[in-house]
Enzyme design. Structure first.
Site, mmCIF file in Angstrom:
data_model
loop_
_atom_site.group_PDB
_atom_site.id
_atom_site.type_symbol
_atom_site.label_atom_id
_atom_site.label_comp_id
_atom_site.label_asym_id
_atom_site.label_seq_id
_atom_site.Cartn_x
_atom_site.Cartn_y
_atom_site.Cartn_z
ATOM 1 N N TYR A 1 49.717 33.980 40.075
ATOM 2 C CA TYR A 1 50.532 34.952 40.823
ATOM 3 C C TYR A 1 50.372 36.389 40.308
ATOM 4 O O TYR A 1 49.695 36.610 39.317
ATOM 5 C CB TYR A 1 51.991 34.524 40.955
ATOM 6 C CG TYR A 1 52.884 34.311 39.769
ATOM 7 C CD1 TYR A 1 52.677 34.895 38.546
ATOM 8 C CD2 TYR A 1 54.023 33.502 39.923
ATOM 9 C CE1 TYR A 1 53.569 34.696 37.499
ATOM 10 C CE2 TYR A 1 54.915 33.287 38.879
ATOM 11 C CZ TYR A 1 54.677 33.889 37.671
ATOM 12 O OH TYR A 1 55.552 33.691 36.645
ATOM 13 N N GLU A 2 50.964 37.291 41.048
ATOM 14 C CA GLU A 2 50.819 38.739 40.812
ATOM 15 C C GLU A 2 49.326 39.125 40.821
ATOM 16 O O GLU A 2 48.883 40.032 40.129
ATOM 17 C CB GLU A 2 51.513 39.128 39.497
ATOM 18 C CG GLU A 2 52.139 40.491 39.545
ATOM 19 C CD GLU A 2 53.652 40.562 39.686
ATOM 20 O OE1 GLU A 2 54.327 39.529 39.875
ATOM 21 O OE2 GLU A 2 54.164 41.690 39.631
ATOM 22 N N GLY A 3 48.549 38.415 41.646
ATOM 23 C CA GLY A 3 47.099 38.630 41.742
ATOM 24 C C GLY A 3 46.375 37.625 40.869
ATOM 25 O O GLY A 3 46.603 37.586 39.652
#
Ligand code: CAA
Length: 380
Positions: free
Chosen positions: A362-364
């Site tokens: 997550y968050e890229g």
């Protein structure tokens, strides 16, 4: 760079560490098992100011610096990665976008309540067809008089189960690609906006990951955040800070797995001696400790740049992917060191390993972080 913490930063670190060890650690296994949002705990944390650590005092925050916030996320995640991500998302992409890009009226209306935890914030960027390709959004916002009408859906929205306000990104001009994306502050209860299915995940239980559905949702034009077309920049610039937060979270998880492992290998006896007396184990401990130190330096470096208002996309991405890869490797080694006990739910290391996995996603994803890093390095 000098990462010696100031007295204020150390005081904040100690306060959060004490709270996390006393109030969160005892609940961590239960939060994981039940997958229930720890509402009462979050209420207490709001009272203590832990939901507004880096938010200025004029907006009811604690007014601490970004490094103090990052060290708080590390300490919270050491106790419970789920609590760590709830606070990280609420602060870095739930509150900061409004503080940084909101009108005075939007800031006054939302930021003080977010900083004290009266409201919980979430971030709606990801869609079924737009994960890594974040500018390929399909959710559409069409201006209609004093409103925008939104249609589409968002998935994997952390905190979405309970959040009161959502920073949502939608296409206002399909011809303009990333520059045709706009940001909106959307309140729970907005007509046409509903919460869809909840994800049943490998880890990070309790953080309430859901789908958001927009069916002719009527959003007043006053809820536009920033200018039309500024949405992608708002998302990306806040994700820079968010990624440092996820690096800190990964660091907290890795440290928890490391400390638990050190304690265990010293007391576990096989072949008439402690397993810490075997060089095979000693080398694993050395590698785990060294990787954690390297992850800490990258994370604090990125936090320090962000705190000074300097460009930090490259360092944030480096810290995020390195620290989360370290968290995965250290927690996997921790399970190995515990042997059969490590695979059992009786000990926390299997939870650390499950929680660590998503920090690489997550968050890229870590692949996208490498894209950001290589783009910056090749630019020179
Ligand atoms: N800050 C400010 N502006 C930025 C920026 C940044 N960090 N990164 C890019 N931009 C700007 C660019 O300057 C560019 O504008 P100009 O044309 O004016 O220069 C514009 O945005 C488009 O940039 P790119 O051409 O680089 O965009 P792209 O379409 O190639 O995408 C990407 C780049 C890095 C792949 C991006 O899509 C990305 O980061 N994807 C991953 C998505 C992501 O992180 N999702 C996380 C969801 S939130 C979450 O996970 C929370 C949680 O639950 C924990």
């Amino acid at each position: 760079m000098d990462f010696l913490f100031s007295k204020d930063q150390l005081d904040m670190q100690r306060m959060v560490r004490d709270f996390a060890r006393n109030e969160i650690t005892p609940l961590a296994a239960e939060i994981d098992r039940t997958d229930e949002y720890p509402r009462e705990l979050l209420r207490k944390m709001g009272e203590l100011g832990l939901l507004g650590i880096p938010i200025p005092e004029e907006f009811e925050g604690v007014g601490a610096d970004f490094m103090s916030y990052i060290s708080a996320i590390e300490e919270l995640s050491y106790a419970s990665a789920s609590v760590g991500v709830i606070v990280a998302v609420h602060t870095s992409v739930g509150t900061y976008p409004i503080l940084n890009f909101g009108t005075e009226e939007q800031k006054q209306k939302y930021v003080p309540k977010l900083a004290t935890g009266e409201l919980i914030g979430a971030f709606g960027l990801t869609e079924p067809g737009a994960g890594s390709d974040a500018s390929g959004l399909r959710t559409r916002a069409i201006k209609d008089g004093d409103n925008y009408i939104l249609n589409g859906s968002k998935i994997f929205i952390t905190n979405g189960e309970v959040a009161d306000i959502f920073n949502v990104f939608a296409v206002t001009d399909p011809q303009k690609g990333a520059k045709g994306v706009s940001a909106f502050i959307i309140e729970r209860g907005t007509p046409g906006f509903s919460i869809g299915k909840k994800e049943h995940k490998m880890g990070m239980n309790g953080s309430g990951t859901v789908e958001l559905i927009f069916e002719d949702a009527v959003v007043p034009a006053s809820q536009l955040l920033g200018q039309e077309g500024e949405g992608f920049k708002i998302a990306m610039s806040n994700l820079d800070g968010g990624r440092v937060g996820i690096a800190a979270q990964a660091l907290g998880i890795a440290r928890a797995a490391f400390d638990t492992s050190v304690e265990y290998v010293k007391q576990r006896r096989q072949f008439n001696k402690s397993i810490a007396d075997f060089q095979a184990i000693q080398f694993m401990i050395a590698d785990m400790g060294t990787k954690i130190e390297a992850a800490r330096l990258l994370t604090y470096q990125a936090a320090s740049l962000r705190q000074q208002g300097l460009p930090c996309s490259q360092q944030a991405s480096m810290a995020k992917y390195y620290a989360s890869d370290v968290a995965m490797s250290v927690t996997t080694d921790a399970v190995q060191l515990f042997g059969g006990y490590g695979y059992s739910k009786e000990f926390p290391v299997e939870r650390f390993m499950r929680d660590a996995k998503v920090t690489q996603i997550y968050e890229g994803t870590n692949q996208i972080q490498r894209v950001v890093v290589s783009k910056n390095l090749l630019k020179g």
